[in-house]
Write a protein that holds these residues in place. Structure first.
Motif, PDB file in Angstrom:
ATOM      1  N   THR A 140      -9.091  10.652   0.589  1.00 22.27           N
ATOM      2  CA  THR A 140      -9.557  11.018   1.925  1.00 22.27           C
ATOM      3  C   THR A 140      -9.245  12.478   2.208  1.00 22.27           C
ATOM      4  O   THR A 140      -8.155  12.966   1.887  1.00 22.27           O
TER       5      THR A 140
ATOM      6  N   THR B 149     -13.787   5.051  -1.436  1.00 15.47           N
ATOM      7  CA  THR B 149     -12.916   3.923  -1.773  1.00 15.47           C
ATOM      8  C   THR B 149     -13.501   3.122  -2.932  1.00 15.47           C
ATOM      9  O   THR B 149     -14.731   3.028  -3.092  1.00 15.47           O
TER      10      THR B 149
ATOM     11  N   GLY C 228     -14.165  10.173   3.210  1.00 13.69           N
ATOM     12  CA  GLY C 228     -13.412   9.541   2.141  1.00 13.69           C
ATOM     13  C   GLY C 228     -14.269   8.677   1.243  1.00 13.69           C
ATOM     14  O   GLY C 228     -15.446   8.401   1.516  1.00 13.69           O
TER      15      GLY C 228
ATOM     16  N   ALA D 114     -17.595  -0.290  -3.642  1.00 13.86           N
ATOM     17  CA  ALA D 114     -17.441   1.165  -3.622  1.00 13.86           C
ATOM     18  C   ALA D 114     -18.023   1.662  -2.312  1.00 13.86           C
ATOM     19  O   ALA D 114     -19.090   1.193  -1.879  1.00 13.86           O
TER      20      ALA D 114
ATOM     21  N   GLU E  60       0.850  -1.190   0.000  1.00 15.94           N
ATOM     22  CA  GLU E  60       0.000   0.000   0.000  1.00 15.94           C
ATOM     23  C   GLU E  60       0.884   1.238   0.000  1.00 15.94           C
ATOM     24  O   GLU E  60       1.850   1.330   0.756  1.00 15.94           O
TER      25      GLU E  60
ATOM     26  N   ASN F 194     -17.522   7.219   3.366  1.00 13.23           N
ATOM     27  CA  ASN F 194     -17.517   7.195   4.830  1.00 13.23           C
ATOM     28  C   ASN F 194     -17.260   8.588   5.371  1.00 13.23           C
ATOM     29  O   ASN F 194     -16.635   9.441   4.729  1.00 13.23           O
TER      30      ASN F 194
ATOM     31  N   GLU G  90     -21.145   5.010   7.264  1.00 13.96           N
ATOM     32  CA  GLU G  90     -20.588   4.539   6.000  1.00 13.96           C
ATOM     33  C   GLU G  90     -21.693   3.933   5.147  1.00 13.96           C
ATOM     34  O   GLU G  90     -22.692   3.407   5.661  1.00 13.96           O
TER      35      GLU G  90
ATOM     36  N   ASN H 206     -12.577  -0.815  -4.358  1.00 13.61           N
ATOM     37  CA  ASN H 206     -11.750  -1.932  -3.923  1.00 13.61           C
ATOM     38  C   ASN H 206     -12.192  -3.231  -4.577  1.00 13.61           C
ATOM     39  O   ASN H 206     -13.396  -3.449  -4.803  1.00 13.61           O
TER      40      ASN H 206
ATOM     41  N   GLY I 103      -6.954  -1.660  -4.975  1.00 17.85           N
ATOM     42  CA  GLY I 103      -7.900  -0.597  -4.670  1.00 17.85           C
ATOM     43  C   GLY I 103      -7.280   0.779  -4.727  1.00 17.85           C
ATOM     44  O   GLY I 103      -6.056   0.938  -4.746  1.00 17.85           O
ATOM     45  N   VAL I 104      -8.146   1.799  -4.773  1.00 19.67           N
ATOM     46  CA  VAL I 104      -7.737   3.193  -4.696  1.00 19.67           C
ATOM     47  C   VAL I 104      -8.656   3.882  -3.701  1.00 19.67           C
ATOM     48  O   VAL I 104      -9.796   3.460  -3.466  1.00 19.67           O
ATOM     49  N   SER I 105      -8.144   4.973  -3.108  1.00 21.58           N
ATOM     50  CA  SER I 105      -8.951   5.706  -2.131  1.00 21.58           C
ATOM     51  C   SER I 105      -8.547   7.167  -2.124  1.00 21.58           C
ATOM     52  O   SER I 105      -7.418   7.527  -2.487  1.00 21.58           O
TER      53      SER I 105
ATOM     54  N   THR J 165       0.755   5.664  -0.100  1.00 20.80           N
ATOM     55  CA  THR J 165      -0.099   6.835   0.093  1.00 20.80           C
ATOM     56  C   THR J 165       0.682   8.108  -0.225  1.00 20.80           C
ATOM     57  O   THR J 165       1.889   8.207   0.032  1.00 20.80           O
TER      58      THR J 165
END
Length: 707
Positions: free
Chosen positions: A432, A450, A448, A464, A401, A467, A489, A452, A428-430, A403
């Motif tokens: 925030t 997400t 945020g 998807a 991971e 949150n 969420e 995944n 995955g991508v996110s 960031t």
């Protein structure tokens, strides 16, 4: 009538006793007494006359005339007769010298410090050959029961040389340094009459022996204690902050520690500008005591007012610092709250340098105090960071991971974070948005989104999510006793579902889920990433339900308890217990990714990720509605390395309450490499009574302890 002999000692060791002038080398030499100034000089019988009587008479000038009244010759003519006759021939000049020689002779001599004495006399056969070292023995005498000999030996130049030196002069220099060292050590413990003598003896075979002989003398104690300071609130604050009493030995570290305590306690009790002056100790050899005097300037008693800030590059202004501080204007000044503000500013990670200092205002405050402002000098650091982590687990595969964070994209402390997950079984991508100290110290707001994809033996899901939440969590700088989080969420997930475990038939379903997660934690451990004592408790509950059609709520909840017991400085026994449940819904109505699983590095080691619990006809896990887990491990550390032995146990059940039956066990060993940000972990484990389809062993790699 007796005369009192006294000495002044202004600075005690480490600040003054350690820097006191060393005693001169002590050598005994016999001397001849000088004759008394009140007695006439008397020649001894052994003395020889300078001139005999005949020689004296011959030196007298002869009288030329028989007439006693005739005039004497002039003194000049008599002197000329006494001088040797000078030749009238021309004098010969000395031979001329070479100009080059004259220039060389005119050069200045080299300084004494630049003259190097050869280590030993070189052999004519090989002038470049290295001469053998001089060997010497060391003898230390006289320390007795002072308890300082071990400390002396640890710092001794002679002992550090291990009995070898290039020259005898080097041995002598070491002995002289040890002589000074012994005196300083005795002074530091109150032996002000101590003496030390270094000598070198040479045996018949040429062996050198360095002897350090000491005489401690009497040990001085503290006599009267006098504090010269202005009035304080409460009265006696200075004296109460000085943990010295009459009759204590005058020990340098204790005296300096006591004075440092005064310098610490006064700013903690409202005196930000207090200054501890130079001590004075008056030694009396007759009573073997020292009267102690300490001047202290307390300065004005202060109360907090406002914060000002300056700096060429500022991360945020004084208004946000007012949110971070833990005191209120008008509150009595306390340096601990100033230190807390400084640490909180450092914890934002937005500064390359930051300082906080009190400033006098001269304006009157409440209760006879003076207002004090805090001046924050700041220099903003780079706001962007790249971070990454990677790990491997059996059943979970490789997972990495990364960031990217801009910690101050929306000042103050509004961070924008982008994350990417790349792994063999998860991608995955996110994105925030997170604001720290959001309207209140230690409160974090976060929102945020997400995307995944997960593909494990238990399920495959495309998810998807959105949150939002508020939290108070621990950081490496501020490990908090109480933590919490709450929020909401929404998940939209398409997953592969086993319709009938007996046949392992599968289909795909889409779930639309809403939840309200709540967490509360209590932490009494001594370290966030590498705890060695204390315990932690954590309760998490999340009411959630399907948002498709009619709302069908249920509750997902878990409770974790971990403890750490230090058997010794090197060995720690750690234990963990966990229970979890899903109530209010059948397993078939819960999305596979939201069910309960066990097995893996953070669960029951020895088994693959999510490997425990109910399985379908293909022996793939399908999850359950309750779990119980237990673990115990011994952690042995040596230097920056460590080894771990552990036993884990657990099971997942289809029922909503854990049954504590049919437990599965795993045993294993692990290695640790300790760094300044936490231990690097590698564990290998195997299941006990392995079942068909289960891993023969499992490997786990990560950062931080398993629990």
């Amino acid at each position: 009538m007796t005369t009192r002999q006294a000495y002044h000692v202004r600075r005690i060791l480490v600040a003054a006793l350690m820097t006191a002038s060393s005693l001169p080398l002590m050598a005994q030499a016999q001397s001849t007494p000088a004759p008394s100034p009140n007695l006439p000089y008397e020649a001894t019988q052994d003395e020889e006359p300078i001139l005999t009587d005949d020689q004296f008479e011959a030196r007298l000038p002869k009288v030329e005339s028989a007439n006693p009244n005739a005039p004497l010759p002039s003194i000049d003519s008599w002197i000329d007769q006494q001088m040797p006759q000078q030749s009238t021939a021309p004098a010969e000049l000395p031979p001329a010298t070479d100009p080059a020689e004259e220039q060389e002779l005119a050069q200045p001599l080299p300084p004494l410090g630049s003259v190097t004495v050869p280590a030993n006399v070189a052999s004519s056969a090989d002038p470049n050959a290295k001469q053998p070292d001089i060997r010497y023995a060391t003898s230390i005498e006289g320390f007795g029961k002072t308890g300082l000999e071990d400390e002396f030996r640890a710092a001794s130049a002679l002992m550090d040389g291990k009995g070898k030196a290039e020259t005898a002069a080097m041995v002598q220099a070491r002995a002289q340094e040890d002589e000074k060292l012994a005196t300083r050590l005795f002074y530091s413990e109150g032996y002000y009459d101590a003496t030390a003598l270094a000598s070198l003896d040479q045996a018949g075979d040429g062996t050198l022996k360095a002897v350090i002989s000491v005489t401690p003398g009497k040990r001085y104690k503290i006599g009267d204690i006098v504090i010269t300071a202005g009035p304080t609130v409460p009265p006696g604050l200075v004296r109460d902050s000085l943990p010295l009493k009459t009759g204590d030995y005058i020990v340098a570290t204790l005296v300096e520690g006591a004075e440092a305590n005064v310098a610490l306690k006064l700013p903690e009790n409202g005196y930000p500008f207090a200054n501890v002056g130079q001590r004075d100790i008056l030694l009396d050899p007759a009573t073997v005591t020292g009267d102690y005097t300490l001047p202290v300037e307390t300065g004005p008693r202060g109360t907090f007012r406002k914060i000002t800030t300056s700096g060429d590059k500022q991360a945020f202004g004084a208004d946000h610092m007012e949110v971070i501080k833990r005191y209120k204007p008008g509150e009595l000044y306390d340096s601990r709250k100033v230190d807390d503000l400084r640490k909180a500013l450092v914890a934002t990670s937005l500064f390359s340098s930051v300082s906080v200092e009190p400033v006098r205002t001269g304006e009157a405050g409440p209760d006879g105090t003076e207002y004090v402002d805090l001046a924050v000098e700041q220099d903003a650091g780079p706001p962007r960071t790249l971070a990454g982590e990677a790990g491997y687990g059996t059943g979970q595969g490789f997972r990495a991971e990364a960031t990217w964070t801009h910690r101050n994209f929306f000042p103050p402390e509004g961070a924008l974070i982008g994350g990417v997950i790349a792994g063999t079984q998860e991608q995955g991508v996110s994105g925030t948005f997170r604001r720290s100290n959001a309207g209140k110290r230690d409160r974090t707001f976060q929102a945020g989104a997400t995307l995944n994809h997960q593909k494990y033996d238990a399920y495959e899901a495309f998810t998807a999510g959105l949150n939002i939440g508020w939290a108070r969590q621990s950081t490496p700088i501020f490990q908090k006793r109480w933590t919490y989080s709450y929020g909401a969420e929404i998940l939209l997930t398409n997953e592969q579902v086993v319709i009938d475990p007996a046949t392992a038939d599968k289909t795909r379903r889409t779930y639309f889920i809403g939840g309200l997660p709540v967490q509360i934690g209590y932490d009494r451990s001594n370290d966030l990433l590498n705890p060695t004592k204390g315990f932690r408790a954590n309760l998490r509950a999340e009411p959630e339900g399907s948002l498709q059609g009619s709302f069908s709520p249920y509750l997902r909840a878990s409770f974790d308890l971990t403890g750490y017991y230090p058997v010794s400085d090197s060995l720690v026994i750690a234990g963990r217990a966990k229970v979890g449940t899903i109530t209010g819904v059948s397993r078939a109505d819960v999305a596979p990714s939201r069910r309960i699983y066990a097995g893996g590095g953070g669960s029951v080691r020895g088994f693959g990720y999510q490997e425990l619990g109910p399985k379908d006809a293909n022996n793939d896990p399908i999850g359950g509605r309750s779990v119980n887990e237990f673990a115990v491990e011994g952690r042995y550390r040596f230097g920056n390395y460590g080894v771990v032995a552990f036993v884990d146990a657990g099971q997942v059940y289809e029922s909503s309450m854990p049954e504590f039956s049919d437990m599965r066990y795993g045993v294993g060993l692990g290695g640790r490499f300790y760094t300044n940000f936490g231990p690097f972990r590698a564990d290998i484990a195997m299941p006990i009574n392995r079942q068909p389809g289960e891993s023969k062993f499992a490997l786990y790699i990560g950062i931080g302890q398993a629990f």
